[in-house]
Design a protein around this motif. Structure first.
Motif, PDB file in Angstrom:
ATOM      1  N   TYR A  75      -0.962   8.624   1.653  1.00 52.64           N
ATOM      2  CA  TYR A  75      -0.322   8.844   0.363  1.00 52.64           C
ATOM      3  C   TYR A  75      -0.364  10.327   0.013  1.00 52.64           C
ATOM      4  CZ  TYR A  75       0.102   3.894  -0.782  1.00 52.64           C
ATOM      5  OH  TYR A  75       0.471   2.574  -0.790  1.00 52.64           O
ATOM      6  N   GLN A 119      -0.071  12.957  -3.300  1.00 48.35           N
ATOM      7  CA  GLN A 119      -0.169  12.954  -4.763  1.00 48.35           C
ATOM      8  C   GLN A 119      -0.046  14.367  -5.302  1.00 48.35           C
ATOM      9  OE1 GLN A 119      -3.896  11.527  -6.495  1.00 48.35           O
ATOM     10  NE2 GLN A 119      -2.810  10.757  -8.302  1.00 48.35           N
ATOM     11  N   GLY A 167      -0.744  15.259 -11.831  1.00 47.72           N
ATOM     12  CA  GLY A 167      -0.137  14.532 -12.939  1.00 47.72           C
ATOM     13  C   GLY A 167       0.741  13.366 -12.520  1.00 47.72           C
ATOM     14  N   LYS A 168       0.799  13.102 -11.236  1.00 46.82           N
ATOM     15  CA  LYS A 168       1.621  11.996 -10.724  1.00 46.82           C
ATOM     16  C   LYS A 168       0.751  10.988 -10.016  1.00 46.82           C
ATOM     17  CE  LYS A 168       5.493  14.183 -11.759  1.00 46.82           C
ATOM     18  NZ  LYS A 168       6.403  13.692 -12.832  1.00 46.82           N
ATOM     19  N   GLY A 169       1.298   9.778  -9.844  1.00 52.75           N
ATOM     20  CA  GLY A 169       0.593   8.789  -9.047  1.00 52.75           C
ATOM     21  C   GLY A 169       0.823   9.038  -7.568  1.00 52.75           C
ATOM     22  N   PRO A 170      -0.020   8.485  -6.713  1.00 53.80           N
ATOM     23  CA  PRO A 170       0.182   8.626  -5.266  1.00 53.80           C
ATOM     24  C   PRO A 170       1.507   7.994  -4.834  1.00 53.80           C
ATOM     25  CG  PRO A 170      -1.990   7.716  -5.768  1.00 53.80           C
ATOM     26  CD  PRO A 170      -1.199   7.670  -7.034  1.00 53.80           C
ATOM     27  N   LEU A 214       3.626   6.708  -1.257  1.00 54.31           N
ATOM     28  CA  LEU A 214       3.494   6.437   0.178  1.00 54.31           C
ATOM     29  C   LEU A 214       4.305   7.433   0.985  1.00 54.31           C
ATOM     30  CD1 LEU A 214       2.432   4.537   2.409  1.00 54.31           C
ATOM     31  CD2 LEU A 214       4.543   3.231   2.138  1.00 54.31           C
ATOM     32  N   PHE A 247      -4.112  11.435   0.659  1.00 54.88           N
ATOM     33  CA  PHE A 247      -5.124  10.390   0.800  1.00 54.88           C
ATOM     34  C   PHE A 247      -4.771   9.486   1.974  1.00 54.88           C
ATOM     35  CE2 PHE A 247      -7.489  10.993  -3.085  1.00 54.88           C
ATOM     36  CZ  PHE A 247      -6.568  11.533  -3.978  1.00 54.88           C
ATOM     37  N   PHE A 280      -9.179   3.713  -0.243  1.00 55.91           N
ATOM     38  CA  PHE A 280      -8.732   5.084  -0.084  1.00 55.91           C
ATOM     39  C   PHE A 280      -9.863   6.002   0.379  1.00 55.91           C
ATOM     40  CE2 PHE A 280      -4.433   5.444  -1.816  1.00 55.91           C
ATOM     41  CZ  PHE A 280      -4.282   4.234  -2.471  1.00 55.91           C
ATOM     42  N   GLY A 281      -9.476   7.051   1.110  1.00 56.08           N
ATOM     43  CA  GLY A 281     -10.380   8.146   1.386  1.00 56.08           C
ATOM     44  C   GLY A 281     -10.518   9.020   0.152  1.00 56.08           C
ATOM     45  N   THR A 282     -11.320  10.067   0.270  1.00 59.17           N
ATOM     46  CA  THR A 282     -11.623  10.909  -0.892  1.00 59.17           C
ATOM     47  C   THR A 282     -10.589  11.989  -1.144  1.00 59.17           C
ATOM     48  OG1 THR A 282     -13.047  12.189   0.555  1.00 59.17           O
ATOM     49  CG2 THR A 282     -14.109  10.533  -0.835  1.00 59.17           C
TER      50      THR A 282
END
Lengths: 113, 113
Positions: free
Chosen positions: A36, A38, A41-44, A46, A89, A103-105
Motif C-alpha cells: 500500500y 499512503q 492526510g490520505k488513507g492507504p 493498494l 506499507f 500491516f508492516g510498520t
C-alpha cells in the motif's frame, strides 16, 4: 508469528534511482501480500499485490519479488520520481481470514530531484 | 464514483468522553473494515463487517470500543470513556466482497486530551 517486519524505516533516493523496501514474515500460512502507498492526510491505497504461487509480479515501474523459502518479499520502484514520495506499507493475510490485513510498520520514501 | 468517506476528519475530545466516528463506504460494497493507525505505525485491524453483522471483531482492544452497521451501509465506531491512548487515526475501508481489494477512506484523526 502474526507480525510482518518491514525495513528500512526511511529511505532517501535520487530521482531516477531504484527504491527497494523489504518485508519478512513468520507465518507460512499467509497467502496474500499486498503493498500500500499512503500520502500524508490520505488513507492507504493498494499499489500491487502478489500471491505465493509466483516469484515476481510487475506493474509499470513497481515490482514485487517474493521468496517463499526465505519468507521475504520486497517492493522495487524503478526510475523513482518525486511523486513517489510517500509512506509504503507491506501487508499479509491468511487464506481463511482475507479480511484481516496485517500491516508492516511502514517505510517513508523521499525521492529528491 | 465517490470513494470511502469518513466524518469528522478531526475530533478532539477530553479523557472520559464518548465519541462516534462515521464511515460511508463505496456504494455496493458489502464488506466494511475499521483500522486504527498510531503515529509512525501501520494500520491495525479492529473489526470487519459483512453486511450488517460483525464477522470478525477480534481486533477491538477492549469493551470500550463498539461498532455498528445497522443497514449494511454506513458504519459507526463508538468509543466510550476515551483514554489518551486512544489517540490515533481511525481508518475505514470497504470492499466489494470479502476477498476484494480494500479501498480506504482518509481517516478520522482522534485526539484525546
Amino acid at each position: 508469528q502474526q507480525q510482518v517486519k518491514q525495513s528500512p524505516q526511511s529511505l532517501i533516493v535520487q530521482k531516477g534511482g531504484i527504491s527497494i523496501i523489504n518485508c519478512a514474515y513468520e507465518n507460512t500460512a499467509f497467502d496474500y501480500f499486498p503493498w500500500y502507498q499512503q500520502f500524508p492526510g490520505k488513507g492507504p491505497a493498494l499499489l500491487i499485490a502478489i500471491r505465493p504461487d509466483v516469484s515476481e509480479k510487475k506493474e509499470g515501474r513497481f515490482t514485487i519479488s517474493f521468496n517463499k523459502s526465505a519468507k521475504q518479499f520486497s517492493l522495487h520502484i524503478m526510475d523513482s520520481q518525486p511523486g513517489d514520495s510517500a509512506t509504503y506499507f507491506c501487508a499479509a493475510s491468511l487464506p481463511y481470514n482475507t479480511d484481516k490485513l496485517i500491516f508492516g510498520t511502514g517505510t517513508r520514501l523521499q525521492v529528491f530531484p | 464514483g465517490a470513494g470511502v468517506s469518513q466524518t469528522p476528519s478531526n475530533k478532539v475530545t477530553e479523557k472520559g468522553k464518548y465519541v462516534e466516528l462515521r464511515c460511508d463506504p463505496i456504494s455496493g460494497h458489502t464488506a466494511l473494515y475499521w483500522y486504527r493507525q498510531s503515529l509512525g505505525q501501520g494500520p491495525e485491524f479492529l473489526i470487519y463487517f459483512q453486511g450488517t453483522g460483525a464477522a470478525d471483531d477480534s481486533g477491538l482492544p477492549n469493551d470500550r470500543f463498539f461498532a455498528v452497521r445497522p443497514e449494511g451501509s454506513v458504519s459507526t465506531l463508538k468509543i466510550q470513556r476515551t483514554e489518551r491512548g486512544d489517540s490515533a487515526v481511525y481508518l475505514c475501508a470497504s470492499s466489494y466482497d470479502r476477498s476484494g481489494e480494500q479501498f480506504f477512506g482518509p481517516g478520522t484523526r482522534l485526539t484525546v486530551l
